[in-house]
Design an enzyme around this catalytic site. Sequence first.
Site, mmCIF file in Angstrom:
data_model
loop_
_atom_site.group_PDB
_atom_site.id
_atom_site.type_symbol
_atom_site.label_atom_id
_atom_site.label_comp_id
_atom_site.label_asym_id
_atom_site.label_seq_id
_atom_site.Cartn_x
_atom_site.Cartn_y
_atom_site.Cartn_z
ATOM 1 N N GLY A 181 -4.145 -9.791 -3.277
ATOM 2 C CA GLY A 181 -4.744 -9.486 -4.580
ATOM 3 C C GLY A 181 -5.874 -9.611 -5.002
ATOM 4 C CE LYS B 253 -3.881 -11.030 6.092
ATOM 5 N NZ LYS B 253 -2.724 -10.985 5.214
ATOM 6 C CD GLU C 78 -2.952 -1.043 0.778
ATOM 7 O OE1 GLU C 78 -3.469 -0.077 0.574
ATOM 8 O OE2 GLU C 78 -3.600 -2.083 0.563
HETATM 9 N N1 LIG Z 1 -6.312 -6.097 -1.579
HETATM 10 C C1 LIG Z 1 -6.268 -7.253 -1.072
HETATM 11 O O1 LIG Z 1 -5.269 -7.982 -1.547
HETATM 12 C C2 LIG Z 1 -7.039 -7.812 -0.074
HETATM 13 C C3 LIG Z 1 -6.793 -9.143 0.421
HETATM 14 C C4 LIG Z 1 -7.389 -9.879 1.462
HETATM 15 C C5 LIG Z 1 -8.322 -8.872 2.173
HETATM 16 N N2 LIG Z 1 -8.459 -7.516 1.813
HETATM 17 C C6 LIG Z 1 -9.604 -6.993 2.433
HETATM 18 O O2 LIG Z 1 -10.628 -6.452 1.455
HETATM 19 C C7 LIG Z 1 -11.010 -5.192 1.975
HETATM 20 C C8 LIG Z 1 -11.025 -4.146 0.640
HETATM 21 O O3 LIG Z 1 -9.660 -3.947 0.375
HETATM 22 P P1 LIG Z 1 -9.250 -3.593 -0.870
HETATM 23 O O4 LIG Z 1 -7.806 -3.715 -1.223
HETATM 24 O O5 LIG Z 1 -10.475 -3.579 -1.997
HETATM 25 O O6 LIG Z 1 -9.503 -1.928 -0.507
HETATM 26 P P2 LIG Z 1 -9.509 -0.782 -1.714
HETATM 27 O O7 LIG Z 1 -9.137 -0.982 -2.815
HETATM 28 O O8 LIG Z 1 -9.353 0.628 -0.702
HETATM 29 O O9 LIG Z 1 -11.115 -0.591 -1.551
HETATM 30 C C9 LIG Z 1 -12.007 -0.075 -0.824
HETATM 31 C C10 LIG Z 1 -13.341 0.517 -1.402
HETATM 32 O O10 LIG Z 1 -14.144 0.825 -0.428
HETATM 33 C C11 LIG Z 1 -14.400 2.403 -0.758
HETATM 34 N N3 LIG Z 1 -14.891 2.988 0.651
HETATM 35 C C12 LIG Z 1 -14.096 2.716 1.795
HETATM 36 N N4 LIG Z 1 -14.604 3.428 2.942
HETATM 37 C C13 LIG Z 1 -15.821 3.721 2.238
HETATM 38 C C14 LIG Z 1 -16.899 4.203 3.012
HETATM 39 N N5 LIG Z 1 -17.067 4.835 4.548
HETATM 40 N N6 LIG Z 1 -17.991 4.338 2.422
HETATM 41 C C15 LIG Z 1 -18.315 4.019 1.038
HETATM 42 N N7 LIG Z 1 -17.132 3.431 0.257
HETATM 43 C C16 LIG Z 1 -15.965 3.431 1.097
HETATM 44 C C17 LIG Z 1 -13.351 3.229 -1.134
HETATM 45 O O11 LIG Z 1 -13.844 3.965 -1.777
HETATM 46 P P3 LIG Z 1 -12.580 5.210 -2.362
HETATM 47 O O12 LIG Z 1 -12.197 4.698 -3.791
HETATM 48 O O13 LIG Z 1 -13.337 6.443 -2.385
HETATM 49 O O14 LIG Z 1 -11.562 5.308 -1.262
HETATM 50 C C18 LIG Z 1 -12.818 1.940 -2.114
HETATM 51 O O15 LIG Z 1 -13.542 1.890 -3.325
HETATM 52 C C19 LIG Z 1 -10.556 -4.718 3.111
HETATM 53 O O16 LIG Z 1 -11.132 -4.834 4.450
HETATM 54 C C20 LIG Z 1 -9.018 -5.585 3.042
HETATM 55 O O17 LIG Z 1 -8.240 -5.722 4.184
HETATM 56 C C21 LIG Z 1 -8.066 -6.941 0.663
#
Ligand SMILES: NC(=O)c1ccc[n+]([C@@H]2O[C@H](COP(=O)([O-])OP(=O)(O)OC[C@H]3O[C@@H](n4cnc5c(N)ncnc54)[C@H](OP(=O)(O)O)[C@@H]3O)[C@@H](O)[C@H]2O)c1
Length: 448
Positions: free
Chosen positions: A321, A222, A207
């Site tokens: 991912g 985790k 990140e």
């Molecule tokens: N990425 C990975 O590889 C991964 C793996 C395992 C688990 N996770 C989990 O999956 C979840 C999502 O991860 P991600 O990587 O997809 O995160 P991300 O790319 O930051 O996506 C989060 C989305 O939620 C929106 N959002 C955040 N707060 C909000 C709110 N209060 N109201 C409305 N929309 C909101 C964000 O909007 P904006 O674009 O406006 O910020 C963004 O579009 C997290 O809990 C993370 O820990 C991720």
Amino acid sequence: MSKLANDDPATDLHAVPAAGPAPLVRPASVALVGFGTVGQAVARILCESPHPELRLHAVCNRQIEKKKVDWVPDEVKWSDRLDDALAPDVDIVVELMGGLEPAGWLIRRALESGRSVVTANKQLVAYHGGELAEIAARCGQHLRFEAAVGAGIPLVRAIEDGLAGDRLFTIAGILNGTCNFILTRMEESGTPFDVALAEAQQLGIAEADPAEDIDGSDARAKLAILASVAFGCHPRPQEIDCRSIARVENTDFRYASRLHSTIRQVAWARRDRESGRLAAAVRPMLVSSRSALARVEGSDNLLTVEGEFGGLTGFLGKGAGGAATAVAVVSDLLSIVRGVPARHSIRASQIPADCSVSGDFTAPQYIRFNVDDRPGIIAAIATAFSKYDISIDAILQEPGYQRTRLPFVVTLDSCRTSVVEAALQDVEALDFNVQRPLHLPILVSNVR
Ligand SMILES: NC(=O)c1ccc[n+]([C@@H]2O[C@H](COP(=O)([O-])OP(=O)(O)OC[C@H]3O[C@@H](n4cnc5c(N)ncnc54)[C@H](OP(=O)(O)O)[C@@H]3O)[C@@H](O)[C@H]2O)c1
């Protein structure tokens, strides 16, 4: 009444599962909340792949106009109101916003209004999973969180179902792909920590703010969830000892290699068979070069689980991912609509009240010093350790370093990490140190 229950029992083709709502006889209507990396990948699968049991109904995100894409079918509703995820025609809410709030609020409302929930939110499940699972059980709904733990590796189901017959006592794994990428880059090519971190960010593996990865709190969340699934003991994440990988230097890999080892961020927990006490830690450790942990490359993750009857079992795969994580989310959705009974294994009421956790464990130890060289240093260190009844196993010194900033390594016979840390407080005060010594436990299979 459950949103997923069939209105007419006479036409219900499926047996009602032991827990959770009955399987649907029509496609389940899914509201996706959070259209970021994982949310978009979930939408792709739901829009493109043949899962007739699932239908994407709504996508909710703040500033939704900026999020709209043309590959989502016209009938899907776009909204920037979280309430729209709780519309009467929604069966399952998928929470992919991250963060404790408003994600917690949304999940509580969804469960209480008769909808099942799938989430990938490790921090929320680690801190509030027991309470949320309790609400799910009370409301007869599912709370699924496979993606929160192993992302693309189905660890929760493997432990809850595949290893249900065993009595598990140790989990050890590499649960953070960013840290593993950085450490393996440092190991392979001598890349400095900061450069390896910048590379991880460029590749989208880290990140923009990588603090939670580097300091261990991502892997700690985790590990807390895994400990409750594997041992039925849900430690408070903040009680799990957690150390950063940021102080590991390229020199440490040179020394580790002389010890036939390498360095990994290891998430480790052990439930004592007699006392039931839990020891758990997330920290950089030396692991044998021949171990499965040492062979995990790049951003992959690995979990090994040890049981009293089945011995060691390992799970390897993509721990991060969008696409890999989305597969876990969609698999959770399918298990709900197919009526796989909810386990609720992290329910607060099923967890013993005393789930205290200690970060103290017994292992051989690696200490790297950086000193302004002069006679008597080794004697001073040996004296300080002997006051704590700690025995030195070996002293290693690689050639080619400046004498004013000389690194060398002391390995210690097996002893408690807490005792080493107490001794190190004395050693750190000695004036030949030009840098705080780095202390890494050496993970051996009989760590207690
Ligand atoms: N990425 C990975 O590889 C991964 C793996 C395992 C688990 N996770 C989990 O999956 C979840 C999502 O991860 P991600 O990587 O997809 O995160 P991300 O790319 O930051 O996506 C989060 C989305 O939620 C929106 N959002 C955040 N707060 C909000 C709110 N209060 N109201 C409305 N929309 C909101 C964000 O909007 P904006 O674009 O406006 O910020 C963004 O579009 C997290 O809990 C993370 O820990 C991720």
